[in-house]
Design a protein around this motif. Structure first.
Motif, mmCIF file in Angstrom:
data_model
loop_
_atom_site.group_PDB
_atom_site.id
_atom_site.type_symbol
_atom_site.label_atom_id
_atom_site.label_comp_id
_atom_site.label_asym_id
_atom_site.label_seq_id
_atom_site.Cartn_x
_atom_site.Cartn_y
_atom_site.Cartn_z
ATOM 1 N N PRO A 125 0.820 -1.222 0.000
ATOM 2 C CA PRO A 125 0.000 0.000 0.000
ATOM 3 C C PRO A 125 0.854 1.272 0.000
ATOM 4 C CG PRO A 125 -0.735 -1.550 1.690
ATOM 5 C CD PRO A 125 0.592 -2.048 1.194
ATOM 6 N N GLY A 126 0.192 2.381 -0.282
ATOM 7 C CA GLY A 126 0.861 3.675 -0.301
ATOM 8 C C GLY A 126 0.746 4.302 -1.677
ATOM 9 N N ASP A 127 1.781 4.995 -2.078
ATOM 10 C CA ASP A 127 1.835 5.673 -3.366
ATOM 11 C C ASP A 127 3.031 5.139 -4.148
ATOM 12 O OD1 ASP A 127 1.501 7.440 -5.466
ATOM 13 O OD2 ASP A 127 2.510 9.106 -4.445
ATOM 14 N N PRO A 128 2.812 4.469 -5.319
ATOM 15 C CA PRO A 128 1.589 4.458 -6.124
ATOM 16 C C PRO A 128 0.696 3.249 -5.935
ATOM 17 C CG PRO A 128 3.375 3.611 -7.439
ATOM 18 C CD PRO A 128 3.972 3.926 -6.082
ATOM 19 N N GLY A 129 1.027 2.338 -5.008
ATOM 20 C CA GLY A 129 0.235 1.125 -4.867
ATOM 21 C C GLY A 129 -1.243 1.398 -4.682
ATOM 22 N N SER A 134 -4.930 0.125 -6.792
ATOM 23 C CA SER A 134 -5.839 -0.718 -6.020
ATOM 24 C C SER A 134 -7.272 -0.244 -6.185
ATOM 25 C CB SER A 134 -5.459 -0.672 -4.531
ATOM 26 O OG SER A 134 -4.117 -1.077 -4.330
ATOM 27 N N VAL A 135 -8.206 -1.139 -5.939
ATOM 28 C CA VAL A 135 -9.613 -0.762 -5.932
ATOM 29 C C VAL A 135 -9.883 0.053 -4.668
ATOM 30 C CG1 VAL A 135 -11.990 -1.595 -5.877
ATOM 31 C CG2 VAL A 135 -10.260 -2.807 -7.241
ATOM 32 N N GLN A 136 -10.364 1.262 -4.847
ATOM 33 C CA GLN A 136 -10.632 2.171 -3.742
ATOM 34 C C GLN A 136 -12.140 2.417 -3.609
ATOM 35 O OE1 GLN A 136 -8.322 3.003 -1.740
ATOM 36 N NE2 GLN A 136 -6.400 2.787 -2.871
ATOM 37 N N PRO A 137 -12.583 2.911 -2.462
ATOM 38 C CA PRO A 137 -14.024 3.186 -2.277
ATOM 39 C C PRO A 137 -14.456 4.458 -3.003
ATOM 40 C CG PRO A 137 -12.821 3.794 -0.292
ATOM 41 C CD PRO A 137 -11.817 3.130 -1.207
ATOM 42 N N VAL A 138 -14.415 4.405 -4.325
ATOM 43 C CA VAL A 138 -14.818 5.528 -5.174
ATOM 44 C C VAL A 138 -15.813 5.003 -6.199
ATOM 45 C CG1 VAL A 138 -12.598 6.702 -4.867
ATOM 46 C CG2 VAL A 138 -12.921 5.159 -6.821
ATOM 47 N N SER A 139 -16.397 5.893 -6.986
ATOM 48 C CA SER A 139 -17.262 5.468 -8.086
ATOM 49 C C SER A 139 -16.426 4.758 -9.148
ATOM 50 C CB SER A 139 -17.959 6.680 -8.699
ATOM 51 O OG SER A 139 -18.808 7.303 -7.755
ATOM 52 N N LEU A 180 -7.676 4.799 -13.786
ATOM 53 C CA LEU A 180 -8.632 5.802 -14.263
ATOM 54 C C LEU A 180 -9.725 6.057 -13.231
ATOM 55 C CD1 LEU A 180 -8.596 7.387 -16.946
ATOM 56 C CD2 LEU A 180 -7.087 5.409 -16.941
ATOM 57 N N ASP A 181 -10.244 5.012 -12.614
ATOM 58 C CA ASP A 181 -11.247 5.220 -11.555
ATOM 59 C C ASP A 181 -10.726 6.183 -10.498
ATOM 60 O OD1 ASP A 181 -13.225 3.595 -12.585
ATOM 61 O OD2 ASP A 181 -12.888 1.932 -11.198
ATOM 62 N N ASN A 182 -9.517 5.934 -10.016
ATOM 63 C CA ASN A 182 -8.976 6.710 -8.901
ATOM 64 C C ASN A 182 -8.600 8.129 -9.315
ATOM 65 O OD1 ASN A 182 -9.283 4.540 -7.105
ATOM 66 N ND2 ASN A 182 -7.293 3.685 -7.675
#
Length: 389
Positions: free
Chosen positions: A125-129, A133-138, A199-201
């Motif tokens: 985890p962290g940046d850029p990991g 990763s799948v994040q709690p976003v649309s 792209l999601d993130n």
């Protein structure tokens, strides 16, 4: 009585089909890999009968054409372990060598295919990991679409990402055509490249504009990725027939026509980008100059430059003249990225001199590293934030 009989049979059949899954769960006593807060990663393998276990992964130094392997330590009960030093945030692949035989980690269900090789993977985890990763976003939607390619004489498959809210917005969107490298296919950027997560993130954070991303199969002799084409199952191969010949370049209009007809894609070159890695960078270079009024944004990630032994192909003639036509039509961004240790570095350096000589503007991004996925994910992350502003 009849109801009881049917219920009893249902329970027996259910038990038969559930037993293997339950047995599999009961054997997963080990945590492997275990990623610590400090970036150290511990791998475990329960194999008391073997003589030797080693671990190899893409963070290890190069050893010829392979990565070096580290010896794992055997514990009292036959559990082999290895702990890395602190690893930077990133996606990593690895596998075990058990008595000299390559094998996957039985405790890790997360795998990825690169050409014909399958690896386990994990994320620090962290940046850029976190970006990968799948994040709690649309989230956007991933489509697997077949299209007619008159230029190649077959139906072909592509992956298309539509941004969050596409289904209900009614809006039109700009399009990024994102091309894979040799040995890849229409699965490469979405799986290995984590393009949909990136792209999601980035869209969720406002760092990238909502866009459609089209990821076609760049092997002109293939309908689709192995296992998804008609006919028998075939072994994935690095070299595919005709993959750097001109047919794919001259027929690329078939892909654009399909996208414009089937998606709410904005028309005009100011709303189109094309980018790719390695062979996909080669394709992006030549497609963008072959269609000089079609793309305002061009990204070459560790690109091959010229074809091998087929310069007489119509798609590759008049190189300087077509580049000058592309320059004179004006574009927003011509972006080149490569690692200092890439085997294509000298080729890209020579191409930059060619562009300098004809005063063709470009942005250049040089990094440490070689011809590897972690750079191409980074390049996509940078490039996508520069588009359609």
């Amino acid at each position: 009585m009849k109801k009881y009989f049917y219920f009893s049979m249902l329970m027996i059949v259910s038990g038969i089909f559930q037993a293997p899954a339950q047995e599999s769960l009961s054997t997963q006593d080990l945590v492997s890999p275990e990623v610590g807060k400090d970036g150290r990663v511990t791998f475990r393998l329960n194999a008391p009968e073997i003589r030797e276990a080693k671990l190899t992964g893409d963070w290890m130094p190069q050893d010829g054409s392979d990565r070096a392997a580290a010896a794992m330590e055997r514990g009292a009960e036959g559990v082999w372990t290895y702990t890395t030093g602190p690893l930077p945030s990133e996606i990593y692949w690895y596998h075990f060598l058990v008595d000299g035989v390559r094998t996957l980690d039985p405790a890790n269900a997360h795998t990825i295919r690169d050409v014909a090789s399958v690896f386990n993977l994990f994320i620090v985890p962290g940046d850029p990991g976190g970006l990968y990763s799948v994040q709690p976003v649309s989230h956007g939607t991933v489509h697997k679409r077949w299209y007619d390619s008159p230029g190649l004489g077959m139906k072909r498959r592509m992956t298309i990402y539509t941004p969050p809210g596409y289904e209900v917005s009614g809006q039109e969107y700009p399009v990024l055509y994102l091309l894979h490298g040799a040995g890849g296919d229409e699965e490469a950027w979405s799986d290995l490249g984590r393009a949909t997560q990136i792209l999601d993130n980035l869209i969720a954070s406002g760092k990238a504009q909502p866009m459609i991303v089209v990821m076609p199969n760049g092997n002109p002799g293939d309908e689709a990725a192995p296992g998804h084409a008609t006919g028998p199952l075939v072994q994935p191969a690095f070299m595919r027939p005709g993959m750097m010949q001109g047919d794919y370049i001259t027929s690329f209009g078939d892909i654009i026509d399909f996208v414009q007809s089937n998606y709410r894609a904005k028309a005009g070159k100011e709303h189109r980008a094309i980018a790719g890695l390695s062979m996909g960078g080669f394709h992006s270079l030549h497609i963008s100059r072959y269609y000089p009024e079609t793309f305002d944004y061009i990204g070459l990630f560790s690109p091959a430059i010229m074809p091998r032994n087929n310069e007489e192909d119509p798609a590759f003639r008049n190189m300087d003249e077509t580049l000058k036509a592309q320059r004179d039509n004006v574009y927003e961004l011509y972006w080149i990225g490569i690692g200092k240790d890439d085997f294509l570095y000298d080729e890209v350096t020579a191409y930059r001199k060619r562009l300098n000589g004809m005063k063709m503007p470009y942005e250049y991004h040089e990094t440490e590293g070689g011809h590897v996925w972690h750079l191409w994910r980074e390049y996509l992350s940078i490039f996508s934030q520069l588009l359609f502003r």
